[in-house]
Structure formats: C-alpha cells, structure tokens
Design an enzyme around this catalytic site. Structure first.
Site, PDB file in Angstrom:
ATOM      1  N   ASN A 137      75.362  32.033   2.709  1.00 29.51           N
ATOM      2  CA  ASN A 137      76.175  31.786   1.568  1.00 29.51           C
ATOM      3  C   ASN A 137      77.345  30.206   1.565  1.00 29.51           C
ATOM      4  O   ASN A 137      77.609  29.934   2.341  1.00 29.51           O
ATOM      5  CB  ASN A 137      77.374  32.579   1.708  1.00 29.51           C
ATOM      6  CG  ASN A 137      78.813  32.294   0.608  1.00 29.51           C
ATOM      7  OD1 ASN A 137      78.436  31.927   0.043  1.00 29.51           O
ATOM      8  ND2 ASN A 137      78.852  33.252   0.511  1.00 29.51           N
ATOM      9  N   ARG A 183      73.446  33.559  -1.077  1.00 24.95           N
ATOM     10  CA  ARG A 183      73.872  34.127  -2.374  1.00 24.95           C
ATOM     11  C   ARG A 183      73.232  32.607  -3.318  1.00 24.95           C
ATOM     12  O   ARG A 183      74.173  31.143  -2.660  1.00 24.95           O
ATOM     13  CB  ARG A 183      74.811  34.005  -1.165  1.00 24.95           C
ATOM     14  CG  ARG A 183      75.642  34.002  -2.738  1.00 24.95           C
ATOM     15  CD  ARG A 183      77.344  34.020  -2.387  1.00 24.95           C
ATOM     16  NE  ARG A 183      78.224  34.000  -3.933  1.00 24.95           N
ATOM     17  CZ  ARG A 183      79.245  33.634  -3.781  1.00 24.95           C
ATOM     18  NH1 ARG A 183      79.625  33.214  -2.639  1.00 24.95           N
ATOM     19  NH2 ARG A 183      80.089  33.695  -4.730  1.00 24.95           N
ATOM     20  N   HIS A 186      80.107  37.582  -8.940  1.00 28.42           N
ATOM     21  CA  HIS A 186      80.248  39.287  -8.088  1.00 28.42           C
ATOM     22  C   HIS A 186      79.475  40.129  -8.488  1.00 28.42           C
ATOM     23  O   HIS A 186      79.313  41.360  -8.721  1.00 28.42           O
ATOM     24  CB  HIS A 186      81.571  39.787  -9.048  1.00 28.42           C
ATOM     25  CG  HIS A 186      83.999  38.617  -7.722  1.00 28.42           C
ATOM     26  ND1 HIS A 186      83.736  38.423  -8.844  1.00 28.42           N
ATOM     27  CD2 HIS A 186      82.874  37.745  -6.806  1.00 28.42           C
ATOM     28  CE1 HIS A 186      84.824  38.004  -8.495  1.00 28.42           C
ATOM     29  NE2 HIS A 186      84.704  37.591  -6.444  1.00 28.42           N
ATOM     30  N   ARG A 195      93.494  31.182 -10.722  1.00 29.31           N
ATOM     31  CA  ARG A 195      93.173  31.113 -11.237  1.00 29.31           C
ATOM     32  C   ARG A 195      94.433  31.608 -12.734  1.00 29.31           C
ATOM     33  O   ARG A 195      94.567  33.375 -12.456  1.00 29.31           O
ATOM     34  CB  ARG A 195      91.376  31.225 -11.660  1.00 29.31           C
ATOM     35  CG  ARG A 195      91.101  30.360 -10.658  1.00 29.31           C
ATOM     36  CD  ARG A 195      88.919  31.285 -10.977  1.00 29.31           C
ATOM     37  NE  ARG A 195      87.832  30.750 -10.164  1.00 29.31           N
ATOM     38  CZ  ARG A 195      88.038  31.122  -9.535  1.00 29.31           C
ATOM     39  NH1 ARG A 195      87.815  32.483  -9.219  1.00 29.31           N
ATOM     40  NH2 ARG A 195      86.700  31.121  -8.576  1.00 29.31           N
ATOM     41  N   GLU A 198      78.824  42.618   0.564  1.00 27.65           N
ATOM     42  CA  GLU A 198      77.831  41.614   0.098  1.00 27.65           C
ATOM     43  C   GLU A 198      76.106  40.838   0.716  1.00 27.65           C
ATOM     44  O   GLU A 198      75.717  40.863   0.044  1.00 27.65           O
ATOM     45  CB  GLU A 198      78.637  40.243  -1.198  1.00 27.65           C
ATOM     46  CG  GLU A 198      79.183  40.829  -1.998  1.00 27.65           C
ATOM     47  CD  GLU A 198      80.497  40.048  -2.167  1.00 27.65           C
ATOM     48  OE1 GLU A 198      80.428  38.771  -3.484  1.00 27.65           O
ATOM     49  OE2 GLU A 198      81.394  39.722  -1.512  1.00 27.65           O
TER      50      GLU A 198
END
Ligand code: ADP
Length: 398
Positions: free
Chosen positions: A7, A91, A180, A241, A384
């Site tokens: 990643n 990823r 996601h 956010r 993940e």
C-alpha cells in the site's frame, strides 16, 4: 504461496507478507519519509523482535529494496530469498469506471491507472510509484492491482449519478465511485459466513469507521450504494473531513473570508470533521475522553459523528427495502463501544436491539445484538490486506 501486499503513499510504503496456505502474516511493516530527512523502515517479523532502520531513501525504489532486504535478512528476515514471493498485490485507490474487479498488471492496466489520476491526484500517482518500484526490483514476479473503488462498480445509475448536467458525467466522469471497497466487501462476506447464511440472501449495511469513514448498502453481496462520492470527502463526518454539506458553502466561504479554492479545499479535507468541530483532535480516543470530562465541542463532535451514521443506516434500509444485518468495522467501529451504542440506539423501530453487555465486551467477529433482534449487528475486524492477498492469489493461479 507467499504474497506481498503493498500500500504505497506519496512518501510511504506499507507492506505485509502473507503465507496464503496458512493465511498467516509472516511480516509486516512500514517505510516512512521516503525522499525526506529521517527516512526509516519499521519491520515487524512474526515471532521475532521488531527492527527499525534509519537510512536515506531517495525514492520508492530505495524503499522497496530495503523492504526486500528486511524480508530476506538472516536475522530479522522471514524468507530465504525473493523467489519465495509468489506475487505482489497492490492497493490502488481509484480504478474509475475502468476496473470493476482486481486485475493482473500489464502495460494496458498501468495506462488505465494513469488515466484515472485526475480522479485521485494525490493517491493514484503514489500507487503507480509503488507498482513501478516493485516492478524494478522484482521484474519477473506477477503483480495484481486491487482497487478501492471496484466493489462499488455494481451501483445502479440512480445511486452513482449526481444531479448535475449529464455532460459532466459523460465528458469528465463526474459520478459517485465510493471507496474502502475491499473492506466493505470483506466484512459483508465475513458477516454472511459468521451468520451461516448465503450473502446473496442478505441486506447488509456495512459501516467502515476509521479516520476515513464510509457506509455501504450491500444487497445480495453487491454494493448498491455508498456514502463516499467522486472523492472520499462526501458522506459521513470523519477525522478531518466534513462529509455531507451544502456545496454552496464553498462560494460563501470564498466570498466572506476571501479564500482561494485551495484554502477551502484544505478546510473541508484537513481541518473539519471531528478535528474541526471539537477544535481539539481528529482522534476518536481524544474526543470520547474530552466529551466524558465535559468538553461541549467534543461532545457535539461525537454526537454528530454518530447521528450521521444512524441517518445513513436508515437511508440504506429504505434504499434496499429492508435490513438484515449491520456491520461495524475499522478503528472506531471495532473499538469504541460508546459510538456503537449511540449509532444503534433509536433504531429499534427497524428491528435493531443491541445487547449492552456484548457491546461493552471488546467484541471481535461476533454479534452485539440480542438473540431476539430482527436485525443482526456484528462487529467485524476488517482485513484489507488479506482481501488483497486473496484476490492476488486467485488471479495469479488463474
Ligand atoms: P485509518 O486506517 O483510516 O487511518 P483506523 O481504522 O485505524 O483509521 O481508525 C482510526 C480511528 O480509530 C481513530 O479515531 C482512533 O481513535 C480509533 N481507534 C483505533 N483504535 C482504537 C482503540 N483501541 N480504542 C479507541 N479508539 C481507537
């Protein structure tokens, strides 16, 4: 087969080496500050001492070399040679509309990932650097790209289109993509497995609650709606956010505070959410402890975070015409009982009954709903990396 999962960020590389026969993590780690002073590798081999190596790294190629050296090192390594890495799974954040599932990487795939850079100008270039670095140090090893957006490519047009001129979709691909995806896919499948039911028979709302947070409606194993949009800014309120808001606020702020569009973008992405509302921290641990000791702004941040998740659960139950399962996952979903309680309380009208004792008992991959709850509520530890590794193995084995 051992699979290396990568990643890559703009100045970082996270990795895990997984033995897929046993589905066991052999080593994991992180390279940080690539190209910056203080570059370092933190390597955690299973069953051995963690090591930290500080050394200058000019680019991701240097970073990858260091990772491979650590993996085969005679002291803290976990494999004898690079030949023991059967494939690499990367990823990749944005697959746009080009990728509905994971793919073996070739020149055409690289070109398509490049084409999607305008949709994720911060993330995709970093992912591309990670892939190129791997290709340069292990040119014969098959590589697979696993996209954050792919799982959501099953959304119908009514869910992914915005109420904007259709030309903006046709010409510029402005639409909801969602993120996601590997997590929403993993936990929805795992939920079905834990309940002993086929995923095709279930209406599931999956809540991935971490620094970045999103909710998905998974009907029969397919994502039919999700809260993040063209970018990860839309939907839930997150660590920094803002999530959903009136888009007219952008112009209003620019006019009133004489801000540039970059200034406003920074406020919305980096200075809002838990951090902005609490004026304290983006970290849920700080928010819950400040709220508990009477900090009103932190208490509001916590309430807003939970209220918005609850609204999405209601909306997605309506969108699917029913609800069988709610899954809570990621750093906050897995660890913060007070958030789960606030999200679930008041949903009794939908058939949700939370078991307070189970909720408080550090649940992992178990139900926290009562035995007679119509809607089953599960806390599932997302994985993940394992999802990426499984997809990689599947594609490499053909
Ligand atoms: P990301 O992968 O998006 O960076 P994570 O899934 O790691 O984020 O989630 C980070 C959030 O989870 C933070 O708000 C953090 O406070 C919270 N969190 C993680 N672990 C714990 C824990 N053990 N107890 C309470 N909160 C936790």
């Amino acid at each position: 087969m051992n699979i290396l999962v990568i990643n890559a960020g703009s100045s970082s590389l996270k990795y895990q080496l997984i033995d897929m026969d046993a589905e066991k993590v052999l080593a994991k780690g992180l390279v940080e500050r690539i190209g910056i002073e203080g570059a370092n590798l933190q390597h955690r081999p299973a069953g051995k001492e963690e090591v930290r190596i500080e050394t200058p790294m000019k680019d991701h190629v240097d970073g990858m070399k260091l990772v491979l050296d650590a993996l085969v090192d005679k002291n803290h390594g976990v494999i004898a040679s690079m030949d023991e890495i059967g494939a690499v799974g990367h990823r990749v954040v944005h697959g746009g509309e080009s990728f509905k599932e994971s793919v073996l990487i070739d020149d055409a795939v690289m070109a398509a990932i490049e084409e999607n850079v305008p949709l994720a100008p911060l993330h995709n270039p970093a992912n591309i650097m990670g892939i190129k670095a791997c290709l340069s140090v292990m040119p014969k090893t098959p590589m697979v790209a696993v996209f954050d957006t792919a799982f959501h490519q099953t959304m119908p047009a009514k869910a992914y289109l915005y109420g904007l001129p259709i030309d903006l979709y046709r010409r510029l691909k402005v639409r909801r993509y969602g993120f996601h995806g590997t997590s929403h896919m993993y936990v929805s499948k795992k939920a079905a497995e834990l309940l002993g039911k086929p995923v095709e028979s279930l209406k599931i709302v999956t809540c991935h609650l971490g620094n970045g947070s999103s909710v998905s409606a998974v009907d029969g194993g397919r994502s039919v709606d999700t809260s993040m949009g063209l970018t990860p800014l839309e939907g839930l309120m997150m660590g920094t956010r803002c999530g959903d808001m009136d888009p007219a606020i952008v112009k209003y702020l620019m006019d009133r505070d004489h801000l540039s569009i970059e200034d406003v973008d920074k406020i919305l992405n980096k200075k809002s959410g838990l951090l902005g509302v609490s004026d304290l921290s983006s970290d849920m641990r700080d928010i819950t402890s400040a709220a508990a000791s009477g900090n009103e702004d932190a208490a509001n941040a916590l309430e807003m975070f939970c209220y918005r998740i609850k609204k999405y659960i209601g909306a997605y139950a309506a969108a699917m015409g029913g609800l069988d399962v709610i899954v809570l996952t990621a750093g906050i979903g897995e660890n913060v009982a007070i958030v789960r309680e606030k999200v679930l309380s008041g949903l009794e009208f939908l058939g949700v009954k939370m078991d307070k004792v189970k909720n408080e008992s550090r649940p992992k991959d178990v139900l926290i709903s009562t035995d007679d709850s119509k809607v089953k509520v599960l806390v599932i530890a997302t994985d993940e990396e394992m999802t990426i590794a499984r997809d990689t193995q599947r594609l490499v084995k053909g």
